[in-house]
Design an enzyme around this catalytic site. Structure first.
Site, PDB file in Angstrom:
ATOM      1  N   LYS A  27      37.234  40.733  27.322  1.00 10.45           N
ATOM      2  CA  LYS A  27      38.108  40.898  28.468  1.00 10.45           C
ATOM      3  C   LYS A  27      39.328  39.428  28.244  1.00 10.45           C
ATOM      4  O   LYS A  27      38.463  38.572  28.400  1.00 10.45           O
ATOM      5  CB  LYS A  27      36.836  40.333  29.433  1.00 10.45           C
TER       6      LYS A  27
HETATM    7  O1  G3P Z   1      33.053  43.475  37.271  1.00  8.72           O
HETATM    8  C1  G3P Z   1      34.064  42.752  37.440  1.00  8.72           C
HETATM    9  C2  G3P Z   1      32.830  41.729  38.695  1.00  8.72           C
HETATM   10  O2  G3P Z   1      31.426  41.413  37.914  1.00  8.72           O
HETATM   11  C3  G3P Z   1      33.458  41.272  40.422  1.00  8.72           C
HETATM   12  O3  G3P Z   1      32.412  41.102  40.653  1.00  8.72           O
HETATM   13  O4  G3P Z   1      31.469  40.748  42.592  1.00  8.72           O
HETATM   14  O5  G3P Z   1      32.186  38.605  41.996  1.00  8.72           O
HETATM   15  O6  G3P Z   1      33.697  40.828  42.760  1.00  8.72           O
HETATM   16  P1  G3P Z   1      32.462  40.437  42.366  1.00  8.72           P
END
Ligand code: G3P
Length: 220
Positions: free
Chosen positions: A84
């Site tokens: 990533k």
């Molecule tokens: O895949 C991206 C994810 O892990 C981010 O999620 O809920 O932290 O915005 P969030």
């Protein structure tokens, strides 16, 4: 649409794979930190051995050289690893170098079509728009995903779109309808995707009716 799990929890990943629906995993430093005190490399390699498809894990450097060096090391960890790289200017350059070395990149932290177009043009295998975080600030995350799906297709850029930062089953539904190649979902959302009260009521009703038949037969 393929389903990836957005977690580093081994039990949850094992369950998703057992269900036969989870074909990949995405992690990030926040997700990994939730697993407590662990050996990062060992954990990611374990995940790679459980999951049949791509496993994304993130670099921590912010400069081009640092990201490339980290990514080259991470790429040696397993055959199904994906690195990533964040959607910064440095990230575009690093993606371009890594793509030239056939290292798979998930261009992450994408919030606009422009960012996704640059990541895809630089050779990223995946681009990851963060839906929930856009919704959080009053924007329409799924509209961005829809634009990215449409224009990568229009310009025949081969990058696959991962709808990320998924917060609830409605996000999965919309991602599927607009043609996202993949939705990476938290474990809880995966469980919510199958649940419906009418299914539970239906199962219960069938069981009760069947018991009635059995009771009648016993009386005969
Ligand atoms: O895949 C991206 C994810 O892990 C981010 O999620 O809920 O932290 O915005 P969030």
């Amino acid at each position: 649409m393929k389903i990836f799990l957005d977690t580093a929890n081994i039990e949850h990943i094992r369950h998703g794979v057992r269900l036969g629906v989870v074909t990949g995993v995405t992690t990030n430093p926040s997700i990994v930190s939730r697993e407590g005190k662990i050996d990062y490399q060992k954990l990611v390699q374990k995940i790679c051995s459980i999951v049949p498809g791509p496993v994304s894990t993130e670099v921590l450097s912010q400069d081009v050289q640092g990201m490339v060096a980290e990514a080259r090391e991470i790429a040696k960890w397993a055959q199904n690893i994906v690195v990533k790289i964040p959607a910064s200017l440095e990230g575009v350059e690093a993606t371009s170098v890594l793509a030239g070395e056939n290292i798979k990149v998930n261009f992450t932290l994408c919030f606009t079509l422009n960012q996704a177009l640059l990541g895809a043009a630089a050779g990223a295998t995946f681009v990851s728009p963060f839906v929930g975080r856009l919704d959080d600030i009053g924007e329409d995350g799924m509209e961005v995903v829809a634009d990215i799906v449409e224009y990568l297709d229009y310009y025949q850029l081969p990058a696959q779109v991962i709808a990320a930062s998924i917060r609830h089953p409605q996000h999965c539904l919309t991602a599927a309808k607009i043609g996202a190649h993949i939705a990476t979902v938290p474990y809880e959302v995966l469980l919510q995707m199958i649940r419906h009260p009418l299914t539970d009521i239906g199962i219960e009703r069938f069981r009760n009716d069947w018991k009635k038949i059995m009771a009648r037969e016993e009386l005969l």
